[in-house]
Each structure stands twice: as structure tokens, then as C-alpha cells.
Design a protein around this motif. Structure first.
Motif, PDB file in Angstrom:
ATOM      1  N   GLN A   1      38.681 -15.466 -54.529  1.00  0.00           N
ATOM      2  CA  GLN A   1      37.969 -14.364 -54.111  1.00  0.00           C
ATOM      3  C   GLN A   1      36.463 -14.607 -54.588  1.00  0.00           C
ATOM      4  OE1 GLN A   1      39.455 -11.026 -55.980  1.00  0.00           O
ATOM      5  NE2 GLN A   1      38.963 -11.451 -57.999  1.00  0.00           N
ATOM      6  N   PRO A   2      35.573 -14.138 -53.555  1.00  0.00           N
ATOM      7  CA  PRO A   2      33.870 -14.323 -53.874  1.00  0.00           C
ATOM      8  C   PRO A   2      33.789 -13.657 -54.962  1.00  0.00           C
ATOM      9  CG  PRO A   2      34.486 -13.082 -51.771  1.00  0.00           C
ATOM     10  CD  PRO A   2      35.660 -13.379 -52.341  1.00  0.00           C
ATOM     11  N   LEU A   3      32.809 -14.275 -55.773  1.00  0.00           N
ATOM     12  CA  LEU A   3      32.024 -13.605 -56.933  1.00  0.00           C
ATOM     13  C   LEU A   3      30.585 -12.939 -56.215  1.00  0.00           C
ATOM     14  CD1 LEU A   3      32.705 -15.922 -59.676  1.00  0.00           C
ATOM     15  CD2 LEU A   3      34.032 -13.857 -59.575  1.00  0.00           C
ATOM     16  N   VAL A   4      30.283 -11.659 -56.469  1.00  0.00           N
ATOM     17  CA  VAL A   4      29.196 -11.173 -55.951  1.00  0.00           C
ATOM     18  C   VAL A   4      28.097 -10.548 -56.963  1.00  0.00           C
ATOM     19  CG1 VAL A   4      28.643  -9.187 -54.195  1.00  0.00           C
ATOM     20  CG2 VAL A   4      30.671 -10.102 -53.956  1.00  0.00           C
ATOM     21  N   ILE A   5      26.894 -10.681 -56.677  1.00  0.00           N
ATOM     22  CA  ILE A   5      25.839 -10.072 -57.488  1.00  0.00           C
ATOM     23  C   ILE A   5      24.999  -9.215 -56.450  1.00  0.00           C
ATOM     24  CG2 ILE A   5      25.903 -11.698 -59.349  1.00  0.00           C
ATOM     25  CD1 ILE A   5      23.409 -13.195 -58.192  1.00  0.00           C
TER      26      ILE A   5
ATOM     27  N   SER B   1      25.977 -21.043 -54.447  1.00  0.00           N
ATOM     28  CA  SER B   1      27.167 -21.465 -54.003  1.00  0.00           C
ATOM     29  C   SER B   1      28.474 -20.716 -54.902  1.00  0.00           C
ATOM     30  CB  SER B   1      27.094 -22.825 -54.344  1.00  0.00           C
ATOM     31  OG  SER B   1      27.199 -23.209 -55.686  1.00  0.00           O
ATOM     32  N   ASP B   2      28.073 -20.255 -55.996  1.00  0.00           N
ATOM     33  CA  ASP B   2      29.011 -19.795 -56.964  1.00  0.00           C
ATOM     34  C   ASP B   2      29.023 -18.191 -56.829  1.00  0.00           C
ATOM     35  OD1 ASP B   2      29.673 -22.008 -57.769  1.00  0.00           O
ATOM     36  OD2 ASP B   2      28.397 -22.083 -59.604  1.00  0.00           O
ATOM     37  N   PHE B   3      27.668 -17.568 -56.572  1.00  0.00           N
ATOM     38  CA  PHE B   3      27.614 -16.048 -56.477  1.00  0.00           C
ATOM     39  C   PHE B   3      27.033 -15.712 -55.304  1.00  0.00           C
ATOM     40  CE2 PHE B   3      27.383 -17.607 -61.025  1.00  0.00           C
ATOM     41  CZ  PHE B   3      28.392 -16.896 -61.562  1.00  0.00           C
TER      42      PHE B   3
END
Length: 137
Positions: free
Chosen positions: A35-39, A64-66
Motif C-alpha cells: 500500500q502507498p505511504l502518503v505525506i 518514490s517512497d512517499f
């Protein structure tokens, strides 16, 4: 479901907090699986206060990560409503409006929040699933 990552978890990893580094790093790894990590801009701004240049922040929080997502207008409104309720019920100045913006963003989008400070989220956004040291040791 995506996971909105609270600033405290990101700071733990970036500054290698001796108490929270292990939990925060492991929780980020688990949350990122599938699942995506969101900021959002609030989280980015809170994290950025420790650094002098945007390049360092972007290196520590790579896109690429957030996944970077703007704050929905409906979330901004919901944050204001929750913050007003907090203040009217005698809330001290220990909680600030950005905390409510993070909680409202997750509530409006249907995201979970990865945090080690769940108190305000539980009270003002009880419908938001939380990933905390208590729920995911």
C-alpha cells in the motif's frame, strides 16, 4: 488502503531516535508492504523545520517512497471543525491545528494513520484506523 505517515514517525527515522527508531522503521516497512505511504504539505513542513535546504528534505522523503498529496478542501474544513470543538471543550494549546489537518486528511480519504501519538486522532477522528505502538508493537 493508503497510510498517511505522521511526522513523528518520519523524524524518528531521520534523527535515529534512540527510543523510537526500531518501532518506527519496522512500522514504516510493514505499512509500505502493498500500500502507498502518503505525506501531505503539513507533514512535509513539520518535518522540514530541522533542515536548511529542500534537497536534504527531498532526499530523506523521496517521492518514490512517499506519495505526496495535497490536503483536500473538505479535510481543511473538517480540521477546522474538529479544532474548534477541541478548543471549546477546554483543549489546551498542546494540540495545534496541523494535527487536526493530518487527522482530517486521513478521515476524508479513508486512509489509516501511522503514528506513535494517537490521542488526538482517537478523540477527534475515531473512524480513522491507527497504526500505533499499542496496536502494532
Amino acid at each position: 488502503m493508503a497510510t498517511l505517515v505522521d511526522t513523528n514517525v518520519l523524524v524518528d527515522v531521520a534523527v535515529r531516535d534512540p527510543v523510537w527508531l526500531g518501532w518506527s522503521r519496522a512500522a514504516l516497512t510493514r505499512a509500505a508492504a502493498g500500500q502507498p505511504l502518503v505525506i501531505n504539505p503539513v507533514i512535509y513542513a513539520e518535518f522540514s523545520v530541522r533542515y536548511d535546504d529542500i534537497e536534504t528534505v527531498d532526499q530523506l522523503l523521496p517521492q518514490s517512497d512517499f506519495h505526496r498529496e495535497g490536503l483536500p478542501w473538505a479535510a481543511a474544513f473538517a480540521a477546522g471543525v474538529a479544532f474548534r470543538r477541541y478548543r471549546r471543550t477546554g483543549g489546551a494549546r498542546e494540540r495545534v491545528l496541523p494535527d487536526f489537518m493530518i487527522g482530517a486528511h486521513a478521515a476524508i480519504r479513508g486512509y489509516s494513520i501511522l503514528t506513535r501519538d494517537p490521542k488526538g486522532y482517537r478523540t477527534y477522528f475515531p473512524m480513522v484506523p491507527l497504526i500505533t505502538p499499542e496496536t502494532h508493537p
